[in-house]
Design an enzyme around this catalytic site. Structure first.
Site, PDB file in Angstrom:
ATOM      1  N   HIS A  96       0.850  -1.200   0.000  1.00  0.00           N
ATOM      2  CA  HIS A  96       0.000   0.000   0.000  1.00  0.00           C
ATOM      3  C   HIS A  96       0.886   1.250   0.000  1.00  0.00           C
ATOM      4  O   HIS A  96       1.477   1.599   1.022  1.00  0.00           O
ATOM      5  CB  HIS A  96      -0.891  -0.019   1.243  1.00  0.00           C
ATOM      6  CG  HIS A  96      -2.038   0.945   1.212  1.00  0.00           C
ATOM      7  ND1 HIS A  96      -2.192   1.906   0.235  1.00  0.00           N
ATOM      8  CD2 HIS A  96      -3.112   1.085   2.035  1.00  0.00           C
ATOM      9  CE1 HIS A  96      -3.308   2.591   0.471  1.00  0.00           C
ATOM     10  NE2 HIS A  96      -3.883   2.115   1.558  1.00  0.00           N
ATOM     11  N   TYR A 148      -0.866   7.303   3.346  1.00  0.00           N
ATOM     12  CA  TYR A 148      -0.262   6.512   4.409  1.00  0.00           C
ATOM     13  C   TYR A 148       1.266   6.545   4.265  1.00  0.00           C
ATOM     14  O   TYR A 148       1.787   7.240   3.397  1.00  0.00           O
ATOM     15  CB  TYR A 148      -0.866   5.100   4.415  1.00  0.00           C
ATOM     16  CG  TYR A 148      -2.365   5.175   4.698  1.00  0.00           C
ATOM     17  CD1 TYR A 148      -2.818   5.680   5.921  1.00  0.00           C
ATOM     18  CD2 TYR A 148      -3.318   4.844   3.737  1.00  0.00           C
ATOM     19  CE1 TYR A 148      -4.189   5.810   6.184  1.00  0.00           C
ATOM     20  CE2 TYR A 148      -4.687   4.969   3.986  1.00  0.00           C
ATOM     21  CZ  TYR A 148      -5.113   5.454   5.215  1.00  0.00           C
ATOM     22  OH  TYR A 148      -6.451   5.604   5.470  1.00  0.00           O
ATOM     23  N   HIS A 152      -2.911   6.817  -0.776  1.00  0.00           N
ATOM     24  CA  HIS A 152      -3.891   7.371   0.184  1.00  0.00           C
ATOM     25  C   HIS A 152      -3.284   8.110   1.379  1.00  0.00           C
ATOM     26  O   HIS A 152      -3.932   8.241   2.422  1.00  0.00           O
ATOM     27  CB  HIS A 152      -4.841   6.259   0.679  1.00  0.00           C
ATOM     28  CG  HIS A 152      -5.590   5.607  -0.451  1.00  0.00           C
ATOM     29  ND1 HIS A 152      -6.309   4.459  -0.311  1.00  0.00           N
ATOM     30  CD2 HIS A 152      -5.710   5.955  -1.752  1.00  0.00           C
ATOM     31  CE1 HIS A 152      -6.843   4.106  -1.472  1.00  0.00           C
ATOM     32  NE2 HIS A 152      -6.487   5.011  -2.369  1.00  0.00           N
TER      33      HIS A 152
HETATM   34  C1  LIG Z   1     -14.996   1.249   3.778  1.00  0.00           C
HETATM   35  C2  LIG Z   1     -13.784   1.492   2.931  1.00  0.00           C
HETATM   36  C3  LIG Z   1     -12.555   1.052   3.373  1.00  0.00           C
HETATM   37  C4  LIG Z   1     -11.410   1.224   2.566  1.00  0.00           C
HETATM   38  N1  LIG Z   1     -10.214   0.706   2.979  1.00  0.00           N
HETATM   39  C5  LIG Z   1      -9.151   0.704   2.134  1.00  0.00           C
HETATM   40  C6  LIG Z   1      -7.976  -0.033   2.423  1.00  0.00           C
HETATM   41  O1  LIG Z   1      -7.908  -0.776   3.402  1.00  0.00           O
HETATM   42  N2  LIG Z   1      -6.953   0.044   1.547  1.00  0.00           N
HETATM   43  C7  LIG Z   1      -7.034   0.786   0.400  1.00  0.00           C
HETATM   44  O2  LIG Z   1      -6.052   0.836  -0.354  1.00  0.00           O
HETATM   45  N3  LIG Z   1      -8.150   1.452   0.075  1.00  0.00           N
HETATM   46  C8  LIG Z   1      -9.207   1.404   0.901  1.00  0.00           C
HETATM   47  N4  LIG Z   1     -10.378   2.013   0.526  1.00  0.00           N
HETATM   48  C9  LIG Z   1     -10.495   2.543  -0.834  1.00  0.00           C
HETATM   49  C10 LIG Z   1     -11.073   1.464  -1.756  1.00  0.00           C
HETATM   50  O3  LIG Z   1     -10.217   0.340  -1.832  1.00  0.00           O
HETATM   51  C11 LIG Z   1     -11.329   2.005  -3.176  1.00  0.00           C
HETATM   52  O4  LIG Z   1     -10.082   2.376  -3.719  1.00  0.00           O
HETATM   53  C12 LIG Z   1     -12.260   3.215  -3.165  1.00  0.00           C
HETATM   54  O5  LIG Z   1     -13.385   2.987  -2.335  1.00  0.00           O
HETATM   55  C13 LIG Z   1     -12.735   3.565  -4.577  1.00  0.00           C
HETATM   56  O6  LIG Z   1     -13.359   2.451  -5.187  1.00  0.00           O
HETATM   57  P1  LIG Z   1     -14.975   2.277  -5.216  1.00  0.00           P
HETATM   58  O7  LIG Z   1     -15.540   3.537  -5.804  1.00  0.00           O
HETATM   59  O8  LIG Z   1     -15.203   1.064  -6.068  1.00  0.00           O
HETATM   60  O9  LIG Z   1     -15.428   2.101  -3.790  1.00  0.00           O
HETATM   61  C14 LIG Z   1     -11.526   1.878   1.329  1.00  0.00           C
HETATM   62  C15 LIG Z   1     -12.772   2.347   0.906  1.00  0.00           C
HETATM   63  C16 LIG Z   1     -13.894   2.141   1.674  1.00  0.00           C
HETATM   64  C17 LIG Z   1     -15.234   2.598   1.157  1.00  0.00           C
END
Ligand SMILES: Cc1cc2nc3c(=O)[nH]c(=O)nc-3n(C[C@H](O)[C@H](O)[C@H](O)COP(=O)(O)O)c2cc1C
Length: 370
Positions: free
Chosen positions: A189, A194, A192
């Site tokens: 990762h 981090y 975002h």
């Molecule tokens: C509840 C939630 C938890 C997430 N946790 C992570 C994570 O653990 N690692 C990560 O790289 N992105 C995380 N994200 C981002 C998602 O992996 C994804 O990149 C983002 O939601 C956009 O995709 P989507 O529109 O299909 O939801 C999280 C998103 C949501 C909604």
């Protein structure tokens, strides 16, 4: 309507979405990956029945690659006190049960290894993502420079070389435990906001040593982490890297920088896919999301660098997912929230796109009548 009658009326097709794809020795039954999504529901980094049920449902629902949520390499590397971890053997053994069940359901078990850096020690989203002070169950966050994530956050402690070396070792140990737990793909990762992203972005990294300044220096931690992970992660298994392909802030990472970074990663020869997300490092980010808004980043990196990419972000319609793959814009579609909304999205999409070869779990076959 009988099965035969249905086939006559709606001839089967062979959509890209449901064609197998291989990375090194690992084959996925389709090109749908579940995006890592924190559940903020662990105690002491341990997965529990919530995680098991949540993950099992999506594997039974037909995704090809199932990435479990950000799994942290140390206790202070967690975002919240309720995030998953893989810094001890007890956590590894509990995750092994999940990985094995995912595989038994026909999906590829994948783990995302993470360190939250300066975004650590906050409350769960449904409790406001508020900083948790040291002494109140929180801990001192670390980062490349003593620059706070938001005006409300305490500044992180700037990492010494010894801190950096320790984090690299934590990723190495986490990769070994991930292998022992039976995961078949590992993702680093680096997005975002981090820890690794905060080193990559000039907005959060003001260091003047070998980890600051040029992109090459800012990417040093990422490269050291990949070296460490690869030292424990077998050559026959794939390694993905999630990046933020833009910071959405003037002076931050942008697409040309993301292309340069991806080229650096591709030239290593041991990174198999760039998972193209965006944002998260700077609270001033101005994002206007629309369906598929991050696909252009996956497309440009794939085209310019020639490495496999995954497209993520507001992909929810089967036809939209199919267009991304058929148009050569990405190699995988990565789905997040839509899989929380509908665990059986992949099976439903197979019907919609007439991929009649897709096999339903036998226990659910009688429901496939709609
Ligand atoms: C509840 C939630 C938890 C997430 N946790 C992570 C994570 O653990 N690692 C990560 O790289 N992105 C995380 N994200 C981002 C998602 O992996 C994804 O990149 C983002 O939601 C956009 O995709 P989507 O529109 O299909 O939801 C999280 C998103 C949501 C909604």
């Amino acid at each position: 309507m009988s099965e035969d009658a249905r086939r006559v009326q709606r001839p089967a097709r062979n959509p890209y979405l449901f064609r197998p794809i291989s990375f090194r020795t690992v084959e996925s039954r389709n090109r749908i990956m579940m995006s890592p999504m924190c559940q903020y529901s662990a105690q002491d980094g341990m997965p529990n029945d919530w995680h098991f049920g949540h993950i099992a449902a999506r594997a039974a629902g037909g995704v090809g690659i199932l990435c479990i949520e950000a799994t942290h390499v140390s206790d202070i590397g967690r975002i919240t006190p309720h995030c998953l971890g893989i810094w001890n053997d007890e956590q590894r053994d509990a995750l092994a049960r999940i990985a094995s069940h995912v595989a038994s359901l026909g999906a590829v078990p994948m783990i995302q290894l993470a360190h939250a850096g300066r975004k650590a020690s906050v409350s769960q989203p449904w409790k406001g993502t508020k900083p948790i002070p040291v002494g109140d169950g929180g801990w001192e966050a670390i980062g490349p420079s003593p620059l706070p994530q938001t005006p409300q956050s305490p500044p992180p402690r700037a990492m010494s070389q010894a801190d950096i070396d320790r984090v690299v070792e934590e990723f190495r140990d986490a990769a070994r435990r991930s292998r022992e737990a039976g995961f078949r793909i590992v993702e680093v990762h680096a997005a975002h906001g981090y820890l690794i992203h905060s080193f990559l972005s000039p907005l959060s990294n003001h260091r003047t040593d070998s980890h600051g300044g040029s992109l090459e220096n800012r990417a040093r931690l990422l490269n050291q982490v990949i070296d460490a992970v690869r030292s424990e992660w077998p050559a026959e298994l794939p390694l993905f890297v999630r990046i933020s392909a833009t910071d959405w802030v003037e002076g931050g990472l942008d697409l040309p920088a993301a292309i340069a970074l991806s080229r650096m990663l591709a030239q290593r020869g041991d990174v198999d896919l760039i998972d193209c997300s965006t944002g998260g490092v700077d609270h001033r980010q101005a994002i206007r999301p629309y369906p598929g808004y991050q696909v252009p980043f996956a497309e440009a990196i794939r085209r310019e660098v020639g490495i496999a990419t995954g497209a993520v972000g507001l992909i929810s319609a089967p036809e939209q997912a199919e267009e991304i793959l058929a148009g050569g814009r990405a190699d995988l579609v990565i789905l997040g929230r839509v899989l929380l909304y509908d665990p059986h999205w992949a099976l439903h999409a197979a019907n919609r796109l007439r991929a009649d070869h897709v096999v339903w779990p036998v226990q659910y076959e009688r429901s496939n009548i709609f």
